[in-house]
Scaffold this active site. Structure first.
Site, PDB file in Angstrom:
ATOM      1  N   GLN A 134       0.712  -1.374  -0.030  1.00 33.85           N
ATOM      2  CA  GLN A 134      -0.045  -0.012   0.083  1.00 33.85           C
ATOM      3  C   GLN A 134       0.795   1.363  -0.119  1.00 33.85           C
ATOM      4  O   GLN A 134       0.519   2.310  -0.328  1.00 33.85           O
ATOM      5  CB  GLN A 134      -0.812   0.075   1.174  1.00 33.85           C
ATOM      6  CG  GLN A 134      -0.065   0.233   2.324  1.00 33.85           C
ATOM      7  CD  GLN A 134      -1.111  -0.161   3.692  1.00 33.85           C
ATOM      8  OE1 GLN A 134      -1.626  -1.177   3.973  1.00 33.85           O
ATOM      9  NE2 GLN A 134      -1.431   0.930   4.532  1.00 33.85           N
ATOM     10  N   CYS A 141      -5.344   0.243   3.892  1.00 33.54           N
ATOM     11  CA  CYS A 141      -5.601  -1.343   4.041  1.00 33.54           C
ATOM     12  C   CYS A 141      -6.801  -1.646   4.117  1.00 33.54           C
ATOM     13  O   CYS A 141      -7.413  -2.836   3.642  1.00 33.54           O
ATOM     14  CB  CYS A 141      -4.977  -1.537   5.663  1.00 33.54           C
ATOM     15  SG  CYS A 141      -5.794  -0.557   6.973  1.00 33.54           S
ATOM     16  N   HIS A 277      -6.181  -2.010  11.764  1.00 39.59           N
ATOM     17  CA  HIS A 277      -5.622  -2.374  10.615  1.00 39.59           C
ATOM     18  C   HIS A 277      -6.594  -3.251   9.933  1.00 39.59           C
ATOM     19  O   HIS A 277      -7.100  -4.384  10.608  1.00 39.59           O
ATOM     20  CB  HIS A 277      -4.166  -2.882  10.800  1.00 39.59           C
ATOM     21  CG  HIS A 277      -3.534  -3.525   9.525  1.00 39.59           C
ATOM     22  ND1 HIS A 277      -3.416  -2.602   8.393  1.00 39.59           N
ATOM     23  CD2 HIS A 277      -2.714  -4.536   9.188  1.00 39.59           C
ATOM     24  CE1 HIS A 277      -2.543  -3.080   7.611  1.00 39.59           C
ATOM     25  NE2 HIS A 277      -2.298  -4.122   8.043  1.00 39.59           N
ATOM     26  N   ASN A 298      -1.412  -9.744   3.961  1.00 40.21           N
ATOM     27  CA  ASN A 298      -1.308  -8.217   4.662  1.00 40.21           C
ATOM     28  C   ASN A 298      -0.950  -7.484   3.335  1.00 40.21           C
ATOM     29  O   ASN A 298      -0.957  -7.867   2.137  1.00 40.21           O
ATOM     30  CB  ASN A 298      -0.072  -7.971   5.423  1.00 40.21           C
ATOM     31  CG  ASN A 298      -0.107  -6.662   6.395  1.00 40.21           C
ATOM     32  OD1 ASN A 298      -1.046  -5.716   5.940  1.00 40.21           O
ATOM     33  ND2 ASN A 298       0.673  -6.317   7.282  1.00 40.21           N
TER      34      ASN A 298
END
Length: 331
Positions: A134, A141, A277, A298
């Site tokens: 990102q 996120c 997150h 992630n």
């Protein structure tokens, strides 16, 4: 004789090398490995001090890891020159749980007559796109978590794995009634609502830029759509949803994850309510030394964690809030 003298010299150099010398060498290597450039000498000095402080903490933790007192390893990565507060402001996205709860119309309950398998990994079944980054200074996120679960669900329905556009969500889902805030943060539920109404373009037609820009959504480039979305709460329900329905978007408290390198992340001090997150659960399993874990994708690039993934503790009282408010779409 010359060989002996050289050997003695090398031994003397090794013995003379202090921990401070090692840290200095690691600082220099860090700047090269992660292409770090600082605008002023003062900025460089500040970043060096932060790096050294973080590296000392990493080394202290890893001594416990080597002694078998920790289940996960820490390491240097692209975030090692950031203070925790800087990392939080640049990379994370806060969540109002009350607001999110109000958006969920349907709740998932694990079936009583069928037990989920002991482990599953949707990567091995072709339902997971590659890890992306990102970027620093963009708390997007939530957009990656949204596309991650939708990509998996679309694959399971159509047999085609299509990468979807996070940039589309960052640029276009900010106005009423969605109210996301681009790189400042957002809610996966709001993003899924946007996709229900509009659709979402493919990554190839609307590539990621890492900054909020003018909306360029094109209905001719839609890669997926959403009929509804299902909320998931509780680890038993999350396991069943993951096993029977595919990747699921989750929210966690990321406190302590900045320097995660590998192993089963176990942090009993993290919150199950302060969820800053968003990531995607793509499986789960058991590690002989670390215990039960969630396999989580992630969006911090492949140099972080286990090639961009983290194994988070499972069946430890909803550690870090991973099963507080999860969601997956119906396509």
């Amino acid at each position: 004789m010359k060989t002996l003298i050289l050997f003695v010299a090398l031994v003397g150099y090794t013995q003379a090398l202090s921990y401070s010398d090692v840290l200095e060498e690691e600082w220099n290597r860090f700047q090269l490995d992660y292409t770090k450039f600082y605008q002023t000498e003062d900025e460089a000095l500040l970043r060096r001090l932060i790096f050294v402080d973080n590296k000392r903490r990493i080394d202290k933790h890893n001594r416990r890891f080597m002694a078998g007192k920790e289940s996960y390893e820490m390491g240097v990565n692209q975030f090692t020159d950031l203070l925790p507060k800087e990392f939080q402001s640049q990379m994370l996205s806060s969540l109002n749980i009350t607001e999110a709860e109000g958006l969920i119309d349907f709740r998932y309950t694990a079936p009583r007559d069928v037990d989920p398998p002991s482990s599953i990994d949707w990567r091995a079944r072709g339902a997971v796109t590659p890890v992306m980054d990102q970027g620093e200074n963009c708390g997007s996120c939530w957009a990656f978590a949204t596309t991650g679960t939708l990509e998996g669900q679309t694959f399971l329905k159509t047999g085609r794995l299509v990468s979807l556009s996070e940039q589309n969500l960052i640029d276009c889902s900010n106005d009423a009634p969605y109210y996301n805030e681009g790189c400042k943060g957002g809610l996966e539920l709001n993003a899924l609502m946007y996709i229900m109404h509009k659709g979402i373009d493919t990554e190839s037609s609307y590539p990621y830029r890492g900054t909020q820009q003018k909306c360029r959504f094109n209905s001719s480039n839609i890669g997926a759509s959403v009929e509804a979305f299902i909320g998931v709460s509780g680890e038993a329900n999350l396991a069943a949803a993951t096993a029977f329905h595919g990747p699921v978007s989750v929210r966690v408290d990321s406190e302590g994850m900045q320097s995660y390198k590998g192993g089963v992340y176990n942090n009993p001090n993290c919150s199950d309510e302060i969820l800053d997150h968003a990531m995607v659960v793509v499986g789960y399993g058991n590690d002989k030394s670390g215990g039960d874990y969630w396999l989580v994708k992630n969006s911090w690039g492949t140099t972080w964690g286990e090639n961009g993934y983290i194994r988070m503790s499972r069946n430890r009282n909803n550690q870090c809030g991973i099963a507080t408010i999860a969601v997956f779409p119906i396509v």
